[in-house]
Scaffold this motif. Structure first.
Motif, PDB file in Angstrom:
ATOM      1  N   LYS A 141       5.235   0.408   7.812  1.00 16.48           N
ATOM      2  CA  LYS A 141       6.360   1.512   7.039  1.00 16.48           C
ATOM      3  C   LYS A 141       7.258   1.464   7.851  1.00 16.48           C
ATOM      4  CE  LYS A 141       2.394   2.500   4.155  1.00 16.48           C
ATOM      5  NZ  LYS A 141       1.906   4.131   3.191  1.00 16.48           N
ATOM      6  N   MET A 152       6.808  -3.281   4.473  1.00 17.10           N
ATOM      7  CA  MET A 152       6.494  -4.682   4.514  1.00 17.10           C
ATOM      8  C   MET A 152       4.573  -4.748   4.706  1.00 17.10           C
ATOM      9  SD  MET A 152       9.997  -5.001   7.636  1.00 17.10           S
ATOM     10  CE  MET A 152       9.279  -3.265   7.741  1.00 17.10           C
ATOM     11  N   THR A 154       2.572  -7.951   5.997  1.00 15.74           N
ATOM     12  CA  THR A 154       2.320  -9.285   7.146  1.00 15.74           C
ATOM     13  C   THR A 154       1.548  -9.687   7.058  1.00 15.74           C
ATOM     14  OG1 THR A 154       2.078  -8.090   8.604  1.00 15.74           O
ATOM     15  CG2 THR A 154       4.250  -8.357   8.611  1.00 15.74           C
ATOM     16  N   SER A 160       2.808 -10.037  11.914  1.00 14.50           N
ATOM     17  CA  SER A 160       2.829  -8.626  12.450  1.00 14.50           C
ATOM     18  C   SER A 160       3.272  -8.411  13.748  1.00 14.50           C
ATOM     19  CB  SER A 160       1.497  -7.877  12.756  1.00 14.50           C
ATOM     20  OG  SER A 160       0.646  -8.296  11.661  1.00 14.50           O
ATOM     21  N   VAL A 163       7.288  -8.905  13.198  1.00 17.96           N
ATOM     22  CA  VAL A 163       7.896  -7.968  12.355  1.00 17.96           C
ATOM     23  C   VAL A 163       8.235  -7.194  13.762  1.00 17.96           C
ATOM     24  CG1 VAL A 163       7.825  -6.417  10.971  1.00 17.96           C
ATOM     25  CG2 VAL A 163       7.287  -8.330   9.578  1.00 17.96           C
ATOM     26  N   ASP A 209       4.681  -8.656  -5.422  1.00 19.24           N
ATOM     27  CA  ASP A 209       5.168  -7.533  -4.357  1.00 19.24           C
ATOM     28  C   ASP A 209       3.915  -6.153  -4.924  1.00 19.24           C
ATOM     29  OD1 ASP A 209       6.305  -5.539  -3.132  1.00 19.24           O
ATOM     30  OD2 ASP A 209       7.462  -5.291  -4.665  1.00 19.24           O
ATOM     31  N   ARG A 211       3.870  -3.111  -4.062  1.00 18.82           N
ATOM     32  CA  ARG A 211       4.537  -1.606  -3.589  1.00 18.82           C
ATOM     33  C   ARG A 211       4.984  -0.977  -5.243  1.00 18.82           C
ATOM     34  NH1 ARG A 211      10.225  -3.398  -0.200  1.00 18.82           N
ATOM     35  NH2 ARG A 211      10.167  -4.528  -1.984  1.00 18.82           N
ATOM     36  N   ARG A 216      11.794   0.191  -7.618  1.00 18.24           N
ATOM     37  CA  ARG A 216      10.844  -0.664  -7.386  1.00 18.24           C
ATOM     38  C   ARG A 216      10.390  -2.374  -7.905  1.00 18.24           C
ATOM     39  NH1 ARG A 216      14.039  -2.101  -2.194  1.00 18.24           N
ATOM     40  NH2 ARG A 216      14.798   0.219  -1.273  1.00 18.24           N
TER      41      ARG A 216
END
Length: 301
Positions: A141, A152, A154, A160, A163, A209, A211, A216
């Motif tokens: 985050k 995100m 991962t 990980s 990113v 997703d 989130r 979103r």
């Protein structure tokens, strides 16, 4: 009560509902764009102008300060506080909540449950940093992201690392957290006003997703938060010094965990889902705070 609402856009649902609720309770209310407020700061006192004219005498201020104007907006709110306005969320409390790292540190210090979180700066430490967290999936985050932006997931260690390297290349501040799989993309938002949960909703992420943010594409329905969830939400708001807060919780095998504490939570989703007049609750709380301040001053004379 002479009330100001700090908001960049008077047409936003949350701002409109606060204006409606204030007028229904017979208060004088005006929406002020914080970016059009400018200040005089001197040892002989504080003053403020708005669009070329002096403004003063606002007994209370409700901040609706977005993340993009946090620094200036909080300075304007602080000026109102120094001019003796009552506010449900102080400028310092907003800054505490807006910084995810600081927020998590403060909550953890009070033994409030949250997903295990790691934070580091040097690329040489990435491997050990991730070992402190545990095996993926990981949630990464941005430290000051909102509405699910900059979050995100991962699923592999290599992802990980990739990113994290990319974010460090952009000089971004970020946190890495454990992924709570049993939550299945859902969370509970508890809306805290004046030390009590006045409404709650369960948000569910759209298919594909993780989130659950309504911005979103997530869905929401009103729920009754459990006693444990209410307790955690109230404690989290109190630790940060927020009279009004949206506390996002995730249901885990070890109990409710705090994902985020929002100092300017939107009203549309929670009012639609719960059927509660949350705007009215906020106005009543602010008016009550003002009454108590006036009574305290009178008693001290």
């Amino acid at each position: 009560m002479k009330l100001a609402i700090l908001s960049r856009n008077s047409k936003l649902y949350s701002t409109r509902r606060l204006v409606e609720a204030a007028r229904e309770q017979n208060h004088s209310v005006r929406v002020l764009d914080p970016l059009r407020c400018y200040m005089r700061i001197a040892s002989d006192g504080f003053s403020m102008h708005y669009k070329g004219r002096p403004i003063a005498g606002y007994q209370a201020v409700i901040p609706r300060i977005g993340a993009s104007v946090t620094r200036y907006g909080s300075a304007v709110l602080r000026q109102f506080e120094l001019m003796n306005s009552v506010t449900p969320n102080s400028s310092d409390a907003i800054l505490r909540a807006r910084d995810k790292l600081r927020c998590h540190q403060l909550l953890a210090a009070e033994h409030i449950g949250l997903p295990t979180t790691v934070f580091g700066d040097n690329p040489d430490d990435t491997g050990d940093l991730l070992s402190m967290l545990g095996a993926p999936p990981h949630v990464i985050k941005l430290n000051e992201g909102t509405q699910g932006a900059g979050v995100m997931l991962t699923e592999k260690l290599s992802a990980s690392r990739g990113v994290i390297e990319a974010l460090r290349g952009l000089y971004a501040n970020f946190l890495v957290q454990e992924f709570i799989e049993e939550a299945r993309g859902a969370d509970v938002r508890c809306f805290v006003v004046g030390g009590r949960v006045v409404a709650a909703m369960k948000r569910q992420a759209p298919k594909g997703d993780f989130r659950s943010n309504l911005h979103r594409g997530g869905s929401a329905k009103g729920v009754r938060a459990s006693a444990a969830e209410q307790d955690v939400a109230i404690r989290a708001a109190r630790v940060l010094g927020l009279g009004v807060a949206g506390v996002d919780l995730i249901r885990s095998a070890r109990g409710p965990l705090v994902l985020e504490v929002n100092s300017s939570p939107g009203l549309e989703g929670i009012e639609d889902a719960s059927g509660v007049d949350v705007a009215g609750e906020i106005i009543s709380y602010v008016a009550d705070r003002l009454k108590r301040r006036i009574a305290k001053k009178a008693a001290s004379r």
